[in-house]
Design a protein around this motif. Structure first.
Motif, PDB file in Angstrom:
ATOM      1  N   TRP A   1       0.800  -1.228   0.000  1.00 16.81           N
ATOM      2  CA  TRP A   1       0.000   0.000   0.000  1.00 16.81           C
ATOM      3  C   TRP A   1       0.833   1.278   0.000  1.00 16.81           C
ATOM      4  N   ASP A   2       2.060   1.240   0.534  1.00 19.40           N
ATOM      5  CA  ASP A   2       2.775   2.512   0.695  1.00 19.40           C
ATOM      6  C   ASP A   2       4.286   2.328   0.593  1.00 19.40           C
ATOM      7  N   ALA A   3       4.996   3.459   0.732  1.00 22.06           N
ATOM      8  CA  ALA A   3       6.452   3.461   0.615  1.00 22.06           C
ATOM      9  C   ALA A   3       7.109   2.690   1.757  1.00 22.06           C
ATOM     10  N   SER A   4       6.459   2.670   2.925  1.00 19.22           N
ATOM     11  CA  SER A   4       7.034   1.936   4.060  1.00 19.22           C
ATOM     12  C   SER A   4       7.190   0.454   3.730  1.00 19.22           C
TER      13      SER A   4
ATOM     14  N   GLY B   1       4.908 -12.830  -7.272  1.00 15.17           N
ATOM     15  CA  GLY B   1       3.493 -12.800  -6.888  1.00 15.17           C
ATOM     16  C   GLY B   1       2.890 -11.417  -6.735  1.00 15.17           C
ATOM     17  N   PHE B   2       3.579 -10.382  -7.244  1.00 10.93           N
ATOM     18  CA  PHE B   2       2.998  -9.036  -7.141  1.00 10.93           C
ATOM     19  C   PHE B   2       1.671  -8.958  -7.894  1.00 10.93           C
ATOM     20  N   ASN B   3       0.660  -8.322  -7.302  1.00 12.22           N
ATOM     21  CA  ASN B   3      -0.484  -7.927  -8.122  1.00 12.22           C
ATOM     22  C   ASN B   3      -0.098  -6.637  -8.850  1.00 12.22           C
ATOM     23  N   GLU B   4      -0.923  -6.204  -9.777  1.00 13.42           N
ATOM     24  CA  GLU B   4      -0.520  -5.099 -10.652  1.00 13.42           C
ATOM     25  C   GLU B   4      -0.228  -3.798  -9.893  1.00 13.42           C
ATOM     26  N   PRO B   5      -1.116  -3.326  -8.986  1.00 12.88           N
ATOM     27  CA  PRO B   5      -0.802  -2.080  -8.266  1.00 12.88           C
ATOM     28  C   PRO B   5       0.457  -2.202  -7.409  1.00 12.88           C
TER      29      PRO B   5
END
Length: 499
Positions: free
Chosen positions: A453-456, A479-483
């Motif tokens: 969700w974020d840079a952290s 396994g990354f989703n697109e976003p």
């Protein structure tokens, strides 16, 4: 008669405003009259809070209600001068005078139009149900406590009059609901006090009612940059407080009536109403939850009742001022006490309900109520309650990120499966979940069941890769989703300042 003519007639009937129905019209008119009466002592009281003449608050109530009836986004909601707005603009009136207060109201209206056009109403989706319940319960408490000053140091006759008013409003609906019980109670108690010559506080004791119509004009201030710097902070605060109370009230009415309102239109409409009110010398305002509850609970559902509340208030003040001044405050106190009891969500504090609710939900509700009651400001309570809910939610979700490891039988590779939502609160200890020294040379991190969700989160993954690289081990993230893939590709390696 041809079919085309019949269809035209049917269309005309279908487009007829609902308030043209005789039954609905009667309900709207009577509800508007009750609200108009209830607005008088409140508007005068808020004028005192703001430090201005009573007619400034009364004119604001008239113009706000009549204008918002046309430009607002929530039918049957009442807007007028309010305590929250009065508290915000009081320092301007006290330190700089009425002219600066009027200029502040007009600028606040402009701010509200801009904020409405920018979509501030969409922020309402971030207000949790527990905050809404706390808002409603705190409102019920504030409505009740606001009547206490009218019950202290008063003649003993006030108490039986209040009791009689409550009894009339509870019993009269069993006879007929054609006429609002609050209106019947007000009329009967007024007649009794006048006929018997009972000396009790009246509406007239709150202040003199205006005797002429308001005249439009520009605020008496120098149109300079200095004036703008003086009024801008107060205008922005008024705009935000007014929008928050109005949108919360609109959402509450939506739930009560099972209908939807246009929040963006309501936001812009509040701005227009405040600008018009300013040009007519009013102190500005926003949606009034108490009067809205009176209106809705008396059956009003259309814009007609909103307009008539302001119109009747104007007529009552100017044409019938001497008569209205004789209404005993006890009658209006009884109306507001009953409204406060009906507003409070008693189901929310039942032991069975509290037992089923998560402790976090109850905590948010209690904090919202406590802050509102302590500050007498609904907006502050909503902000604090919403922030508390966000913190509790973040803490809850922070524990939903899990890591499991499976090592290949030949010992050459280990696969770490990460599940859950990865954001600043949940990745705090993610780096510690890996066995950097003991793992084999190839490490696979599977994010198929996770979302970044974020840079952290990206920084945490970079730190994990760096720790393995320092030990000569290779990391592959799959396994990354697109976003998540896009965010990781954009930020990976760019967050530490070293390349």
């Amino acid at each position: 008669m041809s079919s085309s003519v019949l269809s035209s007639v049917a269309r005309l009937r279908g487009s007829r405003p609902p308030w043209l129905s005789p039954k609905v019209f009667r309900t709207e008119v009577l509800a508007g009259l009750v609200v108009g009466l209830a607005l008088i002592p409140e508007a005068i009281s808020f004028s005192v809070i703001a430090g201005v003449d009573p007619k400034v608050g009364l004119f604001a109530a008239c113009t706000m209600a009549m204008v918002i009836a046309f430009v607002g986004g929530r039918p049957a909601m009442i807007s007028a001068s309010t305590g929250a707005v009065a508290l915000v603009v009081a320092p301007v009136a006290r330190e700089h005078g009425l002219g600066y207060l009027i200029a502040t109201v007009i600028l606040a209206g402009l701010f509200q139009i801009v904020l409405g056009a920018l979509g501030v109403a969409k922020l309402m989706r971030f207000v949790p149900r527990s905050v809404m319940v706390g808002f409603v319960n705190a409102l019920g408490i504030l409505l009740f406590t606001a009547q206490i000053p009218n019950l202290l140091d008063v003649p003993w006759a006030v108490y039986p009059l209040v009791a009689a008013g409550l009894a009339l409003m509870l019993l009269f609906p069993r006879i007929t609901k054609a006429v609002p019980a609050p209106l019947v109670s007000i009329v009967i108690l007024t007649v009794i006090t006048l006929a018997a010559g009972i000396a009790v506080p009246t509406v007239g004791d709150k202040g003199n009612l205006p005797s002429s119509l308001p005249v439009p004009g520009l605020p008496d201030v120098p149109f300079t940059l200095h004036t703008l710097t003086v009024i801008a902070p107060y205008a922005l605060a008024m705009a935000l407080v007014g929008l928050m109370e109005s949108l919360m009230t609109a959402q509450l009415v939506d739930e009560m009536t099972d209908t939807r309102s246009h929040k963006t239109r309501e936001s812009i409409g509040q701005g227009i109403a405040n600008i018009v009110t300013g040009f007519f010398g009013g102190m500005g305002g926003c949606a009034m939850i108490g009067q809205t509850m009176i209106n809705v609970k008396n059956g009003a559902r259309t814009r007609l009742s909103t307009f008539l509340a302001g119109f009747f208030l104007l007529i009552l003040c100017i044409a019938l001022g001497p008569i209205v001044s004789t209404i005993p405050m006890a009658a209006l106190v009884a109306v507001m006490v009953l409204v406060s009891v009906g507003t409070f969500d008693w189901h929310s504090i039942k032991p069975a309900t509290l037992k089923r609710l998560p402790i976090g939900e109850t905590t948010v509700m209690v904090i919202t109520v406590a802050v509102v009651v302590a500050t007498a400001n609904l907006s502050i309570g909503v902000v604090v309650g919403s922030l508390t809910a966000m913190v509790i939610f973040a803490r809850r979700v922070a524990h939903l990120a899990h890591v499991t490891a499976v090592t290949d039988p030949d010992g050459t590779q280990v696969v770490y499966s990460v599940t859950g939502e990865l954001f600043f609160a949940s990745v705090g200890d993610l780096v510690t979940r890996f066995q950097y020294a003991d793992d084999p040379g190839k490490v696979v991190i599977d994010l198929s069941a996770a979302h970044i969700w974020d840079a952290s989160s990206v920084a945490a993954l970079d730190a994990i890769e760096t720790k393995y690289a320092q030990r000569g081990k290779h990391v592959e993230i799959i396994g990354f989703n697109e976003p998540s893939a896009h965010l990781h590709k954009t930020l990976s390696g760019e967050l530490t300042g070293s390349h």
